[in-house]
Scaffold this motif. Sequence first.
Motif, mmCIF file in Angstrom:
data_model
loop_
_atom_site.group_PDB
_atom_site.id
_atom_site.type_symbol
_atom_site.label_atom_id
_atom_site.label_comp_id
_atom_site.label_asym_id
_atom_site.label_seq_id
_atom_site.Cartn_x
_atom_site.Cartn_y
_atom_site.Cartn_z
ATOM 1 N N SER A 29 0.778 -1.037 -0.051
ATOM 2 C CA SER A 29 0.020 0.051 -0.063
ATOM 3 C C SER A 29 0.949 1.121 0.053
ATOM 4 O O SER A 29 1.526 1.482 1.019
ATOM 5 N N ALA A 30 1.089 1.819 -1.071
ATOM 6 C CA ALA A 30 1.650 3.078 -1.408
ATOM 7 C C ALA A 30 0.705 4.263 -1.379
ATOM 8 O O ALA A 30 0.521 5.068 -2.420
ATOM 9 N N SER A 31 0.017 4.582 -0.245
ATOM 10 C CA SER A 31 -1.029 5.432 0.029
ATOM 11 C C SER A 31 -1.013 7.008 -0.327
ATOM 12 O O SER A 31 0.380 7.390 -0.209
ATOM 13 N N ALA A 32 -1.687 7.649 -0.871
ATOM 14 C CA ALA A 32 -1.667 8.974 -1.050
ATOM 15 C C ALA A 32 -1.838 9.787 0.244
ATOM 16 O O ALA A 32 -2.136 9.214 1.170
ATOM 17 N N ASP A 33 -1.249 10.998 0.284
ATOM 18 C CA ASP A 33 -1.295 11.830 1.351
ATOM 19 C C ASP A 33 -2.937 11.564 2.190
ATOM 20 O O ASP A 33 -3.834 12.128 1.723
ATOM 21 N N GLY A 34 -2.887 11.349 3.421
ATOM 22 C CA GLY A 34 -3.857 11.446 4.203
ATOM 23 C C GLY A 34 -5.034 10.173 3.963
ATOM 24 O O GLY A 34 -6.130 10.387 4.270
ATOM 25 N N LYS A 35 -4.496 9.293 3.055
ATOM 26 C CA LYS A 35 -5.637 8.166 2.747
ATOM 27 C C LYS A 35 -5.383 7.067 3.299
ATOM 28 O O LYS A 35 -4.186 6.598 3.902
ATOM 29 N N SER A 36 -6.584 6.118 3.484
ATOM 30 C CA SER A 36 -6.286 4.889 4.150
ATOM 31 C C SER A 36 -6.346 3.839 3.111
ATOM 32 O O SER A 36 -6.428 4.084 1.780
ATOM 33 N N MET A 37 -6.014 2.628 3.321
ATOM 34 C CA MET A 37 -6.118 1.519 2.597
ATOM 35 C C MET A 37 -7.358 1.236 1.774
ATOM 36 O O MET A 37 -7.185 0.723 0.739
ATOM 37 N N THR A 38 -8.433 1.649 2.479
ATOM 38 C CA THR A 38 -9.738 1.432 1.928
ATOM 39 C C THR A 38 -10.196 2.509 0.864
ATOM 40 O O THR A 38 -11.295 2.440 0.277
ATOM 41 N N TYR A 39 -9.192 3.770 0.701
ATOM 42 C CA TYR A 39 -9.682 4.596 -0.103
ATOM 43 C C TYR A 39 -9.784 4.293 -1.603
ATOM 44 O O TYR A 39 -10.816 4.758 -2.126
ATOM 45 N N LEU A 40 -9.002 3.392 -1.887
ATOM 46 C CA LEU A 40 -9.119 3.069 -3.353
ATOM 47 C C LEU A 40 -10.298 1.942 -3.642
ATOM 48 O O LEU A 40 -10.781 1.718 -4.298
ATOM 49 N N VAL A 41 -10.478 1.302 -2.526
ATOM 50 C CA VAL A 41 -11.565 0.261 -2.717
ATOM 51 C C VAL A 41 -13.048 1.282 -2.680
ATOM 52 O O VAL A 41 -13.921 0.745 -3.572
ATOM 53 N N GLU A 42 -13.085 2.224 -2.293
ATOM 54 C CA GLU A 42 -14.127 3.156 -2.354
ATOM 55 C C GLU A 42 -14.004 3.651 -3.684
ATOM 56 O O GLU A 42 -15.181 3.735 -4.430
ATOM 57 N N VAL A 43 -12.905 4.189 -4.171
ATOM 58 C CA VAL A 43 -12.764 4.841 -5.492
ATOM 59 C C VAL A 43 -13.307 3.982 -6.828
ATOM 60 O O VAL A 43 -13.645 4.103 -7.377
ATOM 61 N N PHE A 44 -12.871 2.672 -6.641
ATOM 62 C CA PHE A 44 -13.224 1.558 -7.483
ATOM 63 C C PHE A 44 -14.682 0.883 -7.358
ATOM 64 O O PHE A 44 -15.136 -0.059 -7.999
ATOM 65 N N GLY A 45 -15.185 1.320 -6.293
ATOM 66 C CA GLY A 45 -16.630 0.875 -5.885
ATOM 67 C C GLY A 45 -16.814 -0.413 -5.476
ATOM 68 O O GLY A 45 -17.624 -1.335 -5.866
ATOM 69 N N HIS A 46 -15.778 -0.872 -4.638
ATOM 70 C CA HIS A 46 -15.613 -2.346 -4.188
ATOM 71 C C HIS A 46 -16.028 -2.275 -2.626
ATOM 72 O O HIS A 46 -15.682 -3.649 -2.224
ATOM 73 N N MET A 47 -16.530 -1.469 -2.065
ATOM 74 C CA MET A 47 -16.638 -1.493 -0.488
ATOM 75 C C MET A 47 -17.394 -2.901 -0.345
ATOM 76 O O MET A 47 -17.525 -3.236 0.777
ATOM 77 N N ASP A 48 -18.547 -3.301 -1.136
ATOM 78 C CA ASP A 48 -19.438 -4.127 -0.914
ATOM 79 C C ASP A 48 -18.711 -5.472 -0.889
ATOM 80 O O ASP A 48 -19.161 -6.666 -0.077
#
Length: 263
Positions: A117-136
């Motif tokens: 996980s090479a996250s962007a500033d202030g972001k969590s690991m689940t940030y991209l999960v949300e971006v890609f619409g995969h939280m479900d």
Amino acid sequence: METTIKPTLLFVHGAWHVPDSYGKLTSALRTAGFEVHLPRLLSMNESRPPNADLADDSDLIRSYATSLIEAGRDVIVLMHSYGGQVGTNSLYGLSKKARSAKGLSGGITHLIYMAGSASADGKSMTYLVEVFGHMDKMPIAFGFDENQSCVPNYPKEGLVGEPYADQLDPEEFKAYIATFVRSNGKCMYLPLQNTPAWRDDVKLLYIHTLGDLTLPIDYQRNMVQYMEKEGKTVQTVELESGHCPNLTATKAVVDAVVNFTSE
């Protein structure tokens, strides 16, 4: 007789894993000439309910790295999965170039993300999960207890990757899975609190895992693209592996690390 100093490699492990989970890779790295340090993250201490999180893991890794650096070591950091979030959150400002500018020896020279996980500033690991619409898919992939401890629901199919696991000796795969522990599931939702370490003046490598279902390749490429957009040069290597190339593509990982750090 002149003593050859081995390159110092600090390994930051992923969720559910402990140092024993990486025996195959750490042995191969040591054979390749590295001095490997692999501390156990505090969030994998099996306390129920969990009593350590990203901040505790970050403090541990920064302290460990600092002790190596203050001994004059040039340090290569290899981060797997959640270990990428920990290293990214904890290691900014420890680069060899930054320390050299202050007249100090030692420092971090290379950061290597292995499906990390090479996250962007202030972001969590689940940030991209949300971006890609995969939280479900989160409760399908991961089993969260009431106390928020967490395990992967499908360690063979979703974590290691079924086609890659099937290529292993069944006893080797069984022994690997037996090392897993429950992690603090909250860690996936915690944002970076500090300047990302990848913003330092260090060399960057991202080891992509093409068959990864836990951290899909689209997520991985998105992180690399963000770092590049921010002006960083990121070398990449693509491996035919699931989320655990330490187990299923060991030689390829070692080759990537050796080639990158010997340039």
